[in-house]
Design an enzyme around this catalytic site. Structure first.
Site, mmCIF file in Angstrom:
data_model
loop_
_atom_site.group_PDB
_atom_site.id
_atom_site.type_symbol
_atom_site.label_atom_id
_atom_site.label_comp_id
_atom_site.label_asym_id
_atom_site.label_seq_id
_atom_site.Cartn_x
_atom_site.Cartn_y
_atom_site.Cartn_z
ATOM 1 N N SER A 116 0.810 -1.051 0.088
ATOM 2 C CA SER A 116 0.025 0.012 -0.095
ATOM 3 C C SER A 116 0.817 1.137 0.048
ATOM 4 O O SER A 116 1.934 1.254 0.576
ATOM 5 C CB SER A 116 -0.746 0.094 1.285
ATOM 6 O OG SER A 116 -1.581 1.161 1.311
ATOM 7 N N SER A 117 0.423 2.292 -0.573
ATOM 8 C CA SER A 117 1.088 3.537 -0.494
ATOM 9 C C SER A 117 1.335 4.249 0.669
ATOM 10 O O SER A 117 2.557 4.852 0.627
ATOM 11 C CB SER A 117 0.561 4.528 -1.648
ATOM 12 O OG SER A 117 -0.791 4.863 -0.958
ATOM 13 N N CYS A 118 0.879 3.870 1.666
ATOM 14 C CA CYS A 118 0.956 4.313 3.040
ATOM 15 C C CYS A 118 2.439 3.851 3.797
ATOM 16 O O CYS A 118 2.857 4.309 4.718
ATOM 17 C CB CYS A 118 -0.274 4.285 3.941
ATOM 18 S SG CYS A 118 -0.317 2.383 4.395
ATOM 19 N N TYR A 145 0.425 -0.825 10.456
ATOM 20 C CA TYR A 145 0.008 -1.325 9.051
ATOM 21 C C TYR A 145 1.347 -1.448 8.092
ATOM 22 O O TYR A 145 1.632 -2.377 7.458
ATOM 23 C CB TYR A 145 -1.110 -0.727 8.521
ATOM 24 C CG TYR A 145 -1.563 -1.048 7.361
ATOM 25 C CD1 TYR A 145 -2.531 -2.376 6.978
ATOM 26 C CD2 TYR A 145 -1.424 -0.455 6.259
ATOM 27 C CE1 TYR A 145 -2.826 -2.651 5.924
ATOM 28 C CE2 TYR A 145 -1.776 -0.976 4.829
ATOM 29 C CZ TYR A 145 -2.406 -1.874 4.854
ATOM 30 O OH TYR A 145 -2.854 -2.348 3.522
ATOM 31 N N LYS A 149 3.289 -4.327 6.167
ATOM 32 C CA LYS A 149 3.436 -4.483 4.904
ATOM 33 C C LYS A 149 4.876 -4.152 4.282
ATOM 34 O O LYS A 149 5.175 -4.819 3.191
ATOM 35 C CB LYS A 149 2.665 -3.235 4.161
ATOM 36 C CG LYS A 149 0.952 -3.544 4.386
ATOM 37 C CD LYS A 149 0.578 -4.786 3.352
ATOM 38 C CE LYS A 149 -0.723 -4.957 3.370
ATOM 39 N NZ LYS A 149 -1.264 -6.218 2.493
ATOM 40 N N HIS A 188 -12.529 3.625 4.787
ATOM 41 C CA HIS A 188 -11.643 4.811 4.186
ATOM 42 C C HIS A 188 -12.582 6.016 4.040
ATOM 43 O O HIS A 188 -13.694 5.891 3.753
ATOM 44 C CB HIS A 188 -10.947 4.231 3.029
ATOM 45 C CG HIS A 188 -9.941 3.185 3.316
ATOM 46 N ND1 HIS A 188 -9.962 2.050 3.116
ATOM 47 C CD2 HIS A 188 -8.730 3.514 3.524
ATOM 48 C CE1 HIS A 188 -8.869 1.467 3.830
ATOM 49 N NE2 HIS A 188 -8.105 2.497 3.839
HETATM 50 O O1 GFB Z 1 -9.076 7.025 3.604
HETATM 51 P P1 GFB Z 1 -8.586 7.543 5.099
HETATM 52 O O2 GFB Z 1 -9.327 7.111 6.239
HETATM 53 O O3 GFB Z 1 -7.151 6.877 5.087
HETATM 54 O O4 GFB Z 1 -8.517 9.318 5.302
HETATM 55 P P2 GFB Z 1 -5.549 7.574 4.829
HETATM 56 C C1 GFB Z 1 -8.088 10.220 4.147
HETATM 57 C C2 GFB Z 1 -8.342 11.240 4.532
HETATM 58 O O5 GFB Z 1 -9.813 11.686 4.495
HETATM 59 C C3 GFB Z 1 -7.793 11.825 5.936
HETATM 60 C C4 GFB Z 1 -10.202 12.221 5.472
HETATM 61 O O6 GFB Z 1 -7.203 13.353 5.967
HETATM 62 C C5 GFB Z 1 -9.146 11.802 6.519
HETATM 63 O O7 GFB Z 1 -9.100 12.588 7.903
HETATM 64 N N1 GFB Z 1 -11.429 12.197 5.712
HETATM 65 C C6 GFB Z 1 -12.442 12.949 5.679
HETATM 66 C C7 GFB Z 1 -12.023 10.961 6.146
HETATM 67 N N2 GFB Z 1 -13.743 12.618 6.028
HETATM 68 C C8 GFB Z 1 -13.456 11.081 6.405
HETATM 69 C C9 GFB Z 1 -14.394 10.249 6.805
HETATM 70 O O8 GFB Z 1 -15.480 10.197 6.706
HETATM 71 N N3 GFB Z 1 -13.725 8.996 7.009
HETATM 72 C C10 GFB Z 1 -12.421 8.860 6.935
HETATM 73 N N4 GFB Z 1 -12.027 7.700 7.004
HETATM 74 N N5 GFB Z 1 -11.547 9.731 6.588
HETATM 75 C C11 GFB Z 1 -5.179 5.075 4.949
HETATM 76 C C12 GFB Z 1 -4.025 4.351 5.975
HETATM 77 O O9 GFB Z 1 -4.583 6.294 5.318
HETATM 78 O O10 GFB Z 1 -5.001 4.799 3.636
HETATM 79 C C13 GFB Z 1 -4.197 2.722 5.741
HETATM 80 O O11 GFB Z 1 -4.481 4.674 7.223
HETATM 81 C C14 GFB Z 1 -4.188 2.530 4.293
HETATM 82 O O12 GFB Z 1 -2.991 2.435 6.265
HETATM 83 C C15 GFB Z 1 -4.935 3.270 3.445
HETATM 84 O O13 GFB Z 1 -3.105 2.885 3.815
HETATM 85 C C16 GFB Z 1 -5.187 3.341 1.674
HETATM 86 O O14 GFB Z 1 -5.434 7.920 3.367
HETATM 87 O O15 GFB Z 1 -5.268 8.851 5.657
#
Ligand code: GFB
Length: 323
Positions: A116-118, A145, A149, A188
């Site tokens: 994953s890109s993270c 995570y 990975k 996500h």
């Molecule tokens: O997709 P996300 O949960 O994960 O959040 P990451 C991306 C961005 O969207 C963050 C914002 O800046 C969140 O604060 N965001 C806005 C929200 N509204 C929402 C919401 O309602 N729900 C969520 N979840 N986010 C993950 C990693 O990082 O990406 C994993 O933690 C994995 O390990 C995945 O790699 C692909 O992109 O920040």
């Protein structure tokens, strides 16, 4: 780097897709079936616990697959990663170690590990090239995570070096599509926003709450495009170094929320909940290597979101169909 048609797989190859009920595994399954592969094998979690070394090794010794796609993983959004830190590091380490070592013991010569890109450093130069791996500190919210990975990528690399295996690792960007997780606490951002916009529209809410500041940038790839890229590498017998898989374009979370609102038809005003974390400021993948191997993404973001929304379990049509 190697990509050729020499030794390209035949349609009767025995292919084990792990995690086939998840978003990525189910997309791989669709793509392989559409491509005419006749011996794709799968196991549900109840049938085979990938965290259990003994079961995994016995299964692989018995089945002797020709190829394995390691799409199974404990995954989640920013809040799930940050909260269930032990689960994320332990389960992902075990899945990677059991499958890679088990594959080697069973004589499986080729597999693909999906990372994953993270796992790239939080402050990596943008767009992120594959050689940025392990050049800096990780983003704190998903460090467990990412460590697991990274271990998976290194496992594959070590078995190649020591044992001459052809274990490939790919680095997908943020993914979305059918069979995504729509649980607001663990999902996500994209599925979360689709669901929030849908519910806000239904309830007639005035506001749509978006976490964080809205300024982080993310790149989103429709999961069927990811599956197509993976099968492309598989069919070209790619056995070179790590490959990023993305679409080469990113958007801010605010822009994403605007597009989701339009697709869903939700008139609510966007408001930001800054008590929630932003995570990595930006993580756009450099996809030069993938392009040089003859593949590029096809699904524009708006179309992909419309398709994901149409397939969402709470979408009116799906709800009607299932009741
Ligand atoms: O997709 P996300 O949960 O994960 O959040 P990451 C991306 C961005 O969207 C963050 C914002 O800046 C969140 O604060 N965001 C806005 C929200 N509204 C929402 C919401 O309602 N729900 C969520 N979840 N986010 C993950 C990693 O990082 O990406 C994993 O933690 C994995 O390990 C995945 O790699 C692909 O992109 O920040």
């Amino acid at each position: 780097m190697a990509a050729s048609d020499v030794g390209a797989p035949h349609k009767g190859a025995k292919i084990f897709v792990t995690g086939h009920r998840g978003m990525v595994g189910s997309a791989l399954l669709r793509r392989l079936q559409a491509g005419g592969y006749t011996q794709v094998i799968t196991r549900t979690h109840a049938e085979l616990d990938l965290v259990d070394q003994r079961s995994v090794h016995a299964f692989l010794a018995e089945e002797q697959p020709d190829y394995i796609f390691i799409a199974a993983a404990k995954v989640g959004g920013i809040q799930a990663n940050n909260t269930y830190r032990a689960d994320f590091i332990y389960q992902n380490l075990m899945i990677a170690a059991n499958l890679v070592h088990g594959a080697h013991l069973a004589g499986v010569q080729r597999l693909m590990f999906l990372a994953s890109s993270c796992i790239y450093p939080r402050d990596a130069a943008q767009p992120i090239t594959e050689d940025a791996l392990l050049t800096g500190a990780l983003e704190a919210t998903n460090e467990p995570y990412a460590i697991a990975k990274i271990a998976g990528v290194k496992l594959a690399e070590c078995y190649n070096r020591q044992h001459g295996r052809q274990y490939v690792s790919v680095m997908p960007t943020n993914l979305y599509g059918p069979n995504d997780n729509y649980d607001l606490a663990t999902s996500h951002v994209l599925p979360a926003l689709i669901r929030k916009a849908h519910e806000a529209k239904q309830r007639g809410d005035k506001q749509l709450v978006v976490w964080g500041s809205g300024t982080p940038r993310r790149e989103f790839l429709y999961v069927d495009d990811l599956a197509d890229a993976c099968v492309h590498l598989f069919e070209h017998s790619y056995d070179g170094p790590l490959v990023n898989i993305g679409c080469g374009q990113d958007v801010t979370i605010r822009q994403l929320a605007e597009v989701v609102k339009e697709v869903v038809g939700c008139p609510a005003e966007i408001v930001f909940d800054t008590s929630k974390p932003d995570g990595t400021p930006r993580k756009q993948l450099d996809v030069t290597r993938l392009a040089s191997l003859g593949w590029r993404a096809r699904t524009p973001l708006r179309d992909g979101i419309a398709r994901a929304y149409a397939a969402a379990p709470f979408h009116t049509d799906n709800h009607r169909a299932s009741t």
